[in-house]
Enzyme design. Structure first.
Site, PDB file in Angstrom:
ATOM      1  N   LYS A  11      68.572  82.949   5.514  1.00  0.00           N
ATOM      2  CA  LYS A  11      67.725  82.519   6.636  1.00  0.00           C
ATOM      3  C   LYS A  11      67.227  83.574   6.576  1.00  0.00           C
ATOM      4  O   LYS A  11      66.722  85.496   6.092  1.00  0.00           O
ATOM      5  CB  LYS A  11      68.636  82.563   8.104  1.00  0.00           C
ATOM      6  N   ASP A 139      71.838  80.731  15.932  1.00  0.00           N
ATOM      7  CA  ASP A 139      70.987  80.645  14.519  1.00  0.00           C
ATOM      8  C   ASP A 139      71.473  79.595  13.641  1.00  0.00           C
ATOM      9  O   ASP A 139      70.877  79.014  12.728  1.00  0.00           O
ATOM     10  CB  ASP A 139      71.101  81.798  13.574  1.00  0.00           C
TER      11      ASP A 139
END
EC number: 2.7.1.148
Length: 282
Positions: A11, A139
């Site tokens: 990410k 997340d």
């Protein structure tokens, strides 16, 4: 059941604006999530007994393969939600290729990859997968689909981005082999709201005009992060660079693959002690 394999994509926060503190004590964020084509590798094979996790790879040291590991928590959450669909156990191998506590997803990406892999194989509704992801961490929902999205709240309120201009964008990730404590970085944020993410124009323009509000406190605690960003900014063909998440990994986007490859080779000469990943955006 055949052995399943899935990538836990790294990410990247192209921009990360901290807008304030919410009543529940968490910070209100605005961010642009992007993902590399590379990451940790997960493999899983069903068994008739119980879940077991083996962690291998260059960044496996110090990681616990117990029930608190997010990968096992993801499997447990799936089984509790769909007891008649999910087998009694899985033998899981996590090849940990990305640095830990590095601002690029880590355990969140691993948990999301597990949800995605098992969910797709056993045809679990996507809405349920996202709901379970939300229960595992801020997340994790973004990491489930691992595509370009805007995040708000603590990062869990997602808005799809139609602009596909960043797909296949050459990317270089660099970590000076230091870990960052996310709570410590947030604790040292100065509390100033410096404004919203730009919502007009291209996503690259919005990212470039944005910022990472956690970068100044991270650089204060770990000055080497500044060295990494400055090194990246000096390379030929860099579109822009900054720190991702709460650090310490930094990224640079390039206009041309050749320039990224040149920078990667140069990094291995200038700073062979740093970790780097040469990849593309998804």
């Amino acid at each position: 059941m055949p052995k399943l394999t899935e990538i836990a994509y790294a990410k990247i926060n192209l921009a990360l604006h901290v807008r304030g503190k919410m009543p529940n004590g968490y910070h209100a964020l605005e961010t642009i999530f992007a993902f590399a084509k590379d990451g940790d590798i997960l493999q899983a094979e069903a068994n008739d007994t119980e879940d077991n996790l083996t962690i291998t790879g260059p960044f496996s040291e110090g990681l616990e393969a117990n029930k608190d590991n997010l990968v096992l928590r993801a499997v447990t959450a799936l089984r509790q939600a769909c007891p008649n669909k999910i087998p009694a156990g899985f033998s899981i191998i996590l090849d940990k290729r990305l640095p830990v506590a590095a601002g690029i997803g880590g355990g969140s990406a691993d948990a999301a990859a597990m949800l995605r892999m098992i969910g797709q194989h056993y045809q679990i509704p996507h809405e349920l997968i996202l709901s379970l992801a939300n229960s595992l961490g801020a997340d994790v929902p973004a990491c489930v689909d691992s595509c370009l999205v805007r995040g708000e709240g603590v990062g869990e309120k997602l808005t799809q981005i139609g602009d596909r201009s960043l797909e296949e964008k050459p990317l270089l990730l660099v970590n000076p082999r230091v870990s960052c404590s996310t709570p410590m970085i947030f604790k040292n944020w100065d509390g100033v709201d410096r404004g919203a993410l730009d919502s007009d124009g291209s996503i690259l323009g919005a990212a470039r005009s944005g910022r990472n509000d956690l970068e100044p406190p991270a650089r204060k605690i770990l000055p080497i992060i500044g060295e990494v960003v400055e090194w990246l900014q000096q390379q030929k063909g860099v579109s822009f660079s900054r720190m991702s998440g709460s650090g310490a990994t930094c990224f640079a986007l390039f206009d041309e693959i050749e320039d990224r490859d040149t920078a990667y080779k140069k990094l291995n000469i200038d700073h062979p002690e740093w970790w780097a990943l040469s990849s593309l955006l998804r």
